[in-house]
Design a protein around this motif. Structure first.
Motif, PDB file in Angstrom:
ATOM      1  N   GLY A  71     -30.348  91.866 -38.403  1.00  0.00           N
ATOM      2  CA  GLY A  71     -29.784  91.468 -37.114  1.00  0.00           C
ATOM      3  C   GLY A  71     -30.362  90.178 -36.599  1.00  0.00           C
ATOM      4  O   GLY A  71     -30.156  89.809 -35.436  1.00  0.00           O
ATOM      5  N   THR A  72     -31.099  89.452 -37.457  1.00  0.00           N
ATOM      6  CA  THR A  72     -31.688  88.176 -37.021  1.00  0.00           C
ATOM      7  C   THR A  72     -30.747  87.007 -37.235  1.00  0.00           C
ATOM      8  O   THR A  72     -30.866  85.979 -36.564  1.00  0.00           O
ATOM      9  N   ALA A  78     -26.010  85.683 -30.891  1.00  0.00           N
ATOM     10  CA  ALA A  78     -26.946  86.625 -31.511  1.00  0.00           C
ATOM     11  C   ALA A  78     -26.215  87.935 -31.782  1.00  0.00           C
ATOM     12  O   ALA A  78     -25.224  88.269 -31.124  1.00  0.00           O
ATOM     13  N   ARG A  79     -26.721  88.673 -32.765  1.00  0.00           N
ATOM     14  CA  ARG A  79     -26.144  89.987 -33.078  1.00  0.00           C
ATOM     15  C   ARG A  79     -26.710  91.013 -32.108  1.00  0.00           C
ATOM     16  O   ARG A  79     -27.929  91.167 -31.992  1.00  0.00           O
ATOM     17  N   PHE A  80     -25.807  91.716 -31.433  1.00  0.00           N
ATOM     18  CA  PHE A  80     -26.260  92.735 -30.486  1.00  0.00           C
ATOM     19  C   PHE A  80     -26.191  94.136 -31.086  1.00  0.00           C
ATOM     20  O   PHE A  80     -26.721  95.079 -30.513  1.00  0.00           O
ATOM     21  N   ASP A 117     -37.277  95.046 -33.204  1.00  0.00           N
ATOM     22  CA  ASP A 117     -38.491  95.040 -32.389  1.00  0.00           C
ATOM     23  C   ASP A 117     -39.693  94.628 -33.237  1.00  0.00           C
ATOM     24  O   ASP A 117     -40.523  93.813 -32.809  1.00  0.00           O
ATOM     25  N   ALA A 118     -39.779  95.162 -34.459  1.00  0.00           N
ATOM     26  CA  ALA A 118     -40.890  94.811 -35.350  1.00  0.00           C
ATOM     27  C   ALA A 118     -40.842  93.339 -35.736  1.00  0.00           C
ATOM     28  O   ALA A 118     -41.878  92.653 -35.760  1.00  0.00           O
ATOM     29  N   LEU A 119     -39.655  92.827 -36.036  1.00  0.00           N
ATOM     30  CA  LEU A 119     -39.524  91.425 -36.444  1.00  0.00           C
ATOM     31  C   LEU A 119     -39.811  90.474 -35.285  1.00  0.00           C
ATOM     32  O   LEU A 119     -40.364  89.390 -35.484  1.00  0.00           O
ATOM     33  N   HIS A 120     -39.430  90.868 -34.075  1.00  0.00           N
ATOM     34  CA  HIS A 120     -39.731  90.050 -32.894  1.00  0.00           C
ATOM     35  C   HIS A 120     -41.242  89.958 -32.687  1.00  0.00           C
ATOM     36  O   HIS A 120     -41.792  88.872 -32.420  1.00  0.00           O
ATOM     37  N   ASN A 121     -41.935  91.095 -32.840  1.00  0.00           N
ATOM     38  CA  ASN A 121     -43.391  91.099 -32.705  1.00  0.00           C
ATOM     39  C   ASN A 121     -44.042  90.298 -33.830  1.00  0.00           C
ATOM     40  O   ASN A 121     -45.053  89.610 -33.609  1.00  0.00           O
ATOM     41  N   GLN A 122     -43.473  90.377 -35.032  1.00  0.00           N
ATOM     42  CA  GLN A 122     -44.013  89.581 -36.141  1.00  0.00           C
ATOM     43  C   GLN A 122     -43.917  88.093 -35.830  1.00  0.00           C
ATOM     44  O   GLN A 122     -44.891  87.345 -36.029  1.00  0.00           O
ATOM     45  N   ALA A 123     -42.758  87.658 -35.360  1.00  0.00           N
ATOM     46  CA  ALA A 123     -42.573  86.244 -35.045  1.00  0.00           C
ATOM     47  C   ALA A 123     -43.531  85.797 -33.936  1.00  0.00           C
ATOM     48  O   ALA A 123     -44.111  84.706 -33.993  1.00  0.00           O
ATOM     49  N   ASN A 156     -36.971  83.160 -26.611  1.00  0.00           N
ATOM     50  CA  ASN A 156     -36.496  84.314 -27.365  1.00  0.00           C
ATOM     51  C   ASN A 156     -35.568  83.907 -28.504  1.00  0.00           C
ATOM     52  O   ASN A 156     -35.620  84.476 -29.603  1.00  0.00           O
ATOM     53  N   ALA A 157     -34.711  82.926 -28.251  1.00  0.00           N
ATOM     54  CA  ALA A 157     -33.810  82.458 -29.308  1.00  0.00           C
ATOM     55  C   ALA A 157     -34.611  81.802 -30.437  1.00  0.00           C
ATOM     56  O   ALA A 157     -34.291  81.980 -31.626  1.00  0.00           O
ATOM     57  N   ALA A 158     -35.667  81.065 -30.076  1.00  0.00           N
ATOM     58  CA  ALA A 158     -36.510  80.446 -31.099  1.00  0.00           C
ATOM     59  C   ALA A 158     -37.233  81.511 -31.916  1.00  0.00           C
ATOM     60  O   ALA A 158     -37.325  81.412 -33.144  1.00  0.00           O
ATOM     61  N   LEU A 159     -37.733  82.545 -31.232  1.00  0.00           N
ATOM     62  CA  LEU A 159     -38.395  83.637 -31.953  1.00  0.00           C
ATOM     63  C   LEU A 159     -37.422  84.335 -32.896  1.00  0.00           C
ATOM     64  O   LEU A 159     -37.799  84.743 -34.000  1.00  0.00           O
ATOM     65  N   ARG A 160     -36.183  84.475 -32.462  1.00  0.00           N
ATOM     66  CA  ARG A 160     -35.182  85.110 -33.318  1.00  0.00           C
ATOM     67  C   ARG A 160     -34.948  84.279 -34.576  1.00  0.00           C
ATOM     68  O   ARG A 160     -34.828  84.825 -35.681  1.00  0.00           O
ATOM     69  N   GLN A 161     -34.898  82.961 -34.428  1.00  0.00           N
ATOM     70  CA  GLN A 161     -34.711  82.102 -35.599  1.00  0.00           C
ATOM     71  C   GLN A 161     -35.950  82.097 -36.497  1.00  0.00           C
ATOM     72  O   GLN A 161     -35.838  82.060 -37.723  1.00  0.00           O
ATOM     73  N   VAL A 162     -37.119  82.155 -35.879  1.00  0.00           N
ATOM     74  CA  VAL A 162     -38.348  82.263 -36.665  1.00  0.00           C
ATOM     75  C   VAL A 162     -38.330  83.572 -37.460  1.00  0.00           C
ATOM     76  O   VAL A 162     -38.637  83.605 -38.657  1.00  0.00           O
ATOM     77  N   GLY A 163     -37.951  84.667 -36.781  1.00  0.00           N
ATOM     78  CA  GLY A 163     -37.868  85.951 -37.456  1.00  0.00           C
ATOM     79  C   GLY A 163     -36.868  85.933 -38.592  1.00  0.00           C
ATOM     80  O   GLY A 163     -37.106  86.518 -39.651  1.00  0.00           O
ATOM     81  N   ASN A 164     -35.757  85.234 -38.381  1.00  0.00           N
ATOM     82  CA  ASN A 164     -34.730  85.128 -39.428  1.00  0.00           C
ATOM     83  C   ASN A 164     -35.295  84.426 -40.658  1.00  0.00           C
ATOM     84  O   ASN A 164     -35.066  84.842 -41.804  1.00  0.00           O
ATOM     85  N   ARG A 165     -36.064  83.375 -40.416  1.00  0.00           N
ATOM     86  CA  ARG A 165     -36.683  82.642 -41.523  1.00  0.00           C
ATOM     87  C   ARG A 165     -37.715  83.506 -42.239  1.00  0.00           C
ATOM     88  O   ARG A 165     -37.800  83.518 -43.475  1.00  0.00           O
ATOM     89  N   LEU A 166     -38.482  84.274 -41.473  1.00  0.00           N
ATOM     90  CA  LEU A 166     -39.507  85.122 -42.070  1.00  0.00           C
ATOM     91  C   LEU A 166     -38.901  86.253 -42.900  1.00  0.00           C
ATOM     92  O   LEU A 166     -39.480  86.669 -43.907  1.00  0.00           O
TER      93      LEU A 166
END
Length: 406
Positions: free
Chosen positions: A310-311, A326-328, A336-342, A367-377
């Motif tokens: 969902g990233t 963003a995917r809702f 939640d785990a990926l957001h905390n990881q980012a 938050n949008a930047a964290l989502r993109q960081v999470g997507n990359r991770l």
């Protein structure tokens, strides 16, 4: 080939079997459990040739886990677990009246696997270790969420009758043992005002700077504050004692389950790879493993894993209008785990931080930047798991570094 729709409930399953032309061969209601699964095998065996393989039986069901699904997979059937929302949309295609029944649900699922199986994801069995990690990590996280809910109820109650407590304990976590001990000892403003320095110090055992904190707490508790009538205060105190007791038990069980999470996760062969990823410790790493699973071939590409996570964004285009959103609809536990990881990774990995800063420079929100960081991770994790290699900064960010240099 035999196409089967399985509409499940807590104690029974409605099934419908169709051939490849859509002709209904059999409808039945089966009990949950061993008797039901035995009858399932018996009924399907009547329509499958003796020399046919179990893999020629395709089963569509609105769940991808549990003893029943496990039994179907173990029997060799190809099982497709579909999202209830997907199933509901397919029912709308078959009829617009809005009518719904278990028999109709089984028919819709059978038709869905017959006409759209190329769009559905087949259930791929995770290893026993991964399943065990999922069980304990989900239970651990659920208890943490429950503790947060009770903490918020405790905060509301204190604000209503004992605002001095919130002011006095503001430097402490309301779910900490220190605050819980103080509330047990003095659940009312009157009792709290009588607390001595030695009593407060005993409750703060294990903290730093205890003398200064104890003195500050006593000063606040003995100051004048607004309050409730004595009878109402007594009633609130009783509810606070109950909430404190619940949170105390939750603290203990969360600690116990944390040990189980660490033990089970440490047994998984991918634990070292996952722990090498930026921003992932044992608990977050276990959650990521639990929600992604470890079935080989489940994610055909990094993009497929990102879509499940969902990233990755979705594009909506109609005529001249095009938006990227963003995917809702996603796995709440995984996102939640990926957001905390980012959030952790941008603090400890310079490459991740540089990517985050680049996104912020483009006026992208936090938050949008964290989502993109999470997507990359997620993409990096997919590559590491696919090649069986631990995280390497130079390899993971070489393409990104080239873009920055350009």
């Amino acid at each position: 080939m035999l196409l089967v729709g399985d509409d499940w409930a807590e104690d029974h399953h409605d099934i419908e079997a169709q051939d490849e032309t859509g002709r209904v061969l059999k409808r039945a209601r089966l009990a949950e459990g061993m008797a039901g699964i035995a009858r399932f095998h018996d009924l399907l065996g009547r329509f499958v040739a003796d020399d046919a393989e179990a893999s020629e039986v395709l089963v569509c069901i609105e769940v991808d886990r549990g003893p029943w699904v496990r039994a179907l997979v173990a029997a060799g059937y190809r099982v497709f677990g579909v999202d209830p929302k997907q199933a509901a949309r397919h029912r709308e295609i078959l009829g617009s009246s809005g009518a719904k029944s278990d028999k109709g649900g089984a028919h819709a699922l059978a038709d869905m696997i017959r006409t759209r199986r190329h769009q559905l994801r087949e259930v791929a069995g995770d290893s026993g270790i991964a399943e065990a990690v999922k069980v304990v990590t989900r239970a651990h996280q659920t208890l943490i969420w429950e503790r947060t809910r009770h903490m918020l109820r405790l905060r509301v109650a204190l604000r209503e009758y004992f605002p001095a407590a919130l002011a006095a304990y503001k430097s402490l976590d309301l779910t900490s043992d220190a605050v819980l001990r103080l509330l047990v000892k003095a659940p009312t403003p009157e009792a709290a005002a009588k607390l001595t320095i030695s009593q407060i110090t005993a409750c703060l055992k294990g903290r730093r700077g205890i003398p200064d904190k104890a003195a500050a707490i006593q000063d606040v508790l003995r100051a004048e504050h607004l309050g409730q009538a004595p009878l109402v205060t007594t009633a609130y105190a009783a509810t606070v004692k109950s909430l404190v007791a619940i949170i105390t038990v939750l603290n203990s069980e969360i600690k116990t389950l944390q040990g189980e999470v660490e033990a089970h996760f440490g047994r998984h062969p991918d634990a070292e790879i996952i722990l090498s990823q930026p921003g992932l410790g044992v608990i977050l790493g276990a959650r990521v493993l639990a929600e992604f699973g470890d079935a080989p071939g489940r994610y055909a590409s990094a993009k497929a894993r990102k879509n499940y996570a969902g990233t990755s964004p979705i594009t909506r285009q109609s005529g001249k209008t095009k938006t990227v959103q963003a995917r809702f609809v996603h796995n709440d536990r995984l996102i939640d785990a990926l957001h905390n990881q980012a959030s952790c990774a941008i603090l400890h990995d310079p490459h991740v931080r540089a990517y985050y800063d680049q996104l912020k420079a483009r006026d992208i929100s936090h938050n949008a930047a964290l989502r993109q960081v999470g997507n990359r991770l997620v993409g990096i994790l997919h590559g590491c798991l696919k090649t069986g290699s631990i995280y390497d900064q130079a390899t993971a960010w070489s393409h990104h570094d080239h873009d920055l240099a350009a």
